[in-house]
Design a protein around this motif. Structure first.
Motif, PDB file in Angstrom:
ATOM      1  N   PHE A 144     -10.476   7.792  -3.150  1.00 23.17           N
ATOM      2  CA  PHE A 144     -11.256   8.787  -2.423  1.00 23.17           C
ATOM      3  C   PHE A 144     -11.862   8.196  -1.156  1.00 23.17           C
ATOM      4  CE2 PHE A 144     -15.498  10.530  -1.578  1.00 23.17           C
ATOM      5  CZ  PHE A 144     -15.146  11.811  -1.189  1.00 23.17           C
ATOM      6  N   LEU A 145     -12.448   7.010  -1.280  1.00 19.38           N
ATOM      7  CA  LEU A 145     -13.090   6.378  -0.123  1.00 19.38           C
ATOM      8  C   LEU A 145     -12.079   6.029   0.968  1.00 19.38           C
ATOM      9  CD1 LEU A 145     -15.688   4.086  -1.934  1.00 19.38           C
ATOM     10  CD2 LEU A 145     -16.126   6.209  -0.662  1.00 19.38           C
ATOM     11  N   MET A 146     -10.899   5.589   0.586  1.00 20.81           N
ATOM     12  CA  MET A 146      -9.878   5.253   1.580  1.00 20.81           C
ATOM     13  C   MET A 146      -9.335   6.512   2.256  1.00 20.81           C
ATOM     14  SD  MET A 146     -10.043   2.092   1.763  1.00 20.81           S
ATOM     15  CE  MET A 146      -8.716   1.765   2.875  1.00 20.81           C
ATOM     16  N   GLU A 147      -9.208   7.604   1.504  1.00 18.06           N
ATOM     17  CA  GLU A 147      -8.788   8.867   2.105  1.00 18.06           C
ATOM     18  C   GLU A 147      -9.855   9.383   3.065  1.00 18.06           C
ATOM     19  OE1 GLU A 147      -7.853  11.456  -1.136  1.00 18.06           O
ATOM     20  OE2 GLU A 147      -5.971  10.423  -1.586  1.00 18.06           O
ATOM     21  N   LEU A 148     -11.111   9.257   2.667  1.00 18.97           N
ATOM     22  CA  LEU A 148     -12.217   9.666   3.536  1.00 18.97           C
ATOM     23  C   LEU A 148     -12.224   8.831   4.817  1.00 18.97           C
ATOM     24  CD1 LEU A 148     -14.649  11.578   3.651  1.00 18.97           C
ATOM     25  CD2 LEU A 148     -16.004   9.762   2.609  1.00 18.97           C
ATOM     26  N   LYS A 149     -12.015   7.537   4.684  1.00 21.99           N
ATOM     27  CA  LYS A 149     -11.941   6.650   5.854  1.00 21.99           C
ATOM     28  C   LYS A 149     -10.789   7.066   6.760  1.00 21.99           C
ATOM     29  CE  LYS A 149     -11.062   1.882   7.126  1.00 21.99           C
ATOM     30  NZ  LYS A 149     -10.684   0.548   6.644  1.00 21.99           N
ATOM     31  N   LYS A 193      -2.714   4.765  -0.543  1.00 19.77           N
ATOM     32  CA  LYS A 193      -2.639   4.444  -1.977  1.00 19.77           C
ATOM     33  C   LYS A 193      -3.593   3.298  -2.296  1.00 19.77           C
ATOM     34  CE  LYS A 193       0.911   7.192  -2.697  1.00 19.77           C
ATOM     35  NZ  LYS A 193       0.628   8.530  -2.984  1.00 19.77           N
ATOM     36  N   GLU A 194      -4.471   3.525  -3.247  1.00 22.92           N
ATOM     37  CA  GLU A 194      -5.421   2.513  -3.702  1.00 22.92           C
ATOM     38  C   GLU A 194      -5.535   2.596  -5.220  1.00 22.92           C
ATOM     39  OE1 GLU A 194      -7.137   0.104  -2.119  1.00 22.92           O
ATOM     40  OE2 GLU A 194      -6.170   0.654  -0.228  1.00 22.92           O
ATOM     41  N   ASN A 195      -5.998   1.516  -5.831  1.00 22.79           N
ATOM     42  CA  ASN A 195      -6.232   1.488  -7.272  1.00 22.79           C
ATOM     43  C   ASN A 195      -7.608   2.063  -7.571  1.00 22.79           C
ATOM     44  OD1 ASN A 195      -3.767   0.245  -7.718  1.00 22.79           O
ATOM     45  ND2 ASN A 195      -4.643  -1.802  -7.461  1.00 22.79           N
TER      46      ASN A 195
END
Length: 125
Positions: free
Chosen positions: A39-44, A31-33
């Motif tokens: 998207f970038l955190m899911e990709l990471k 979960k990110e703001n």
């Protein structure tokens, strides 16, 4: 011989599908703001998760092999073999991961898939 390579492609695609599914579990907890940051955190999460990345790369290797095999295979044979057997390999590898088959119709479908592929291959020989 291209039918053999198409079966290998189907195995690479189908056998990796349940592993990709299991390897990506937990992504719903990221979960990110902001949409871009999410998207970038899911990709990471996916890139640094070897349980997802290894089957994904094998799956993509199957796609490369499929593309190479299409140069020498008949399209009327390539599509039914790979698509139907991918389903079959997905069910089988899912069973190894603990997924349950709840209906007898699934087993009948698997037998019909094998019969259909055998008929397609025998017709082209």
């Amino acid at each position: 011989m291209s039918a053999g390579w198409l079966i290998v492609v189907a195995a690479m695609w189908g056998a990796t599908n349940p592993f990709i599914k299991h390897g990506s579990s937990g992504i719903e907890n990221v979960k990110e703001n902001g949409k871009v940051r999410q998207f970038l955190m899911e990709l990471k999460f996916l890139i640094f998760n070897w349980k997802y990345l290894v089957p994904f790369l094998i799956n993509q290797g199957g796609s490369v092999l499929y593309y190479i095999t299409l140069a020498s295979a008949e399209l009327s044979l390539a599509v039914p073999i790979t698509n139907s057997l991918t389903f079959l390999f997905t069910i089988i590898s899912g069973r190894f991961l603990g997924d349950q088959i709840h209906h007898w119709e699934t087993y009948v479908g698997m037998l019909l898939i094998l019969a259909g592929v055998a008929l397609c291959v025998s017709d082209k020989m």
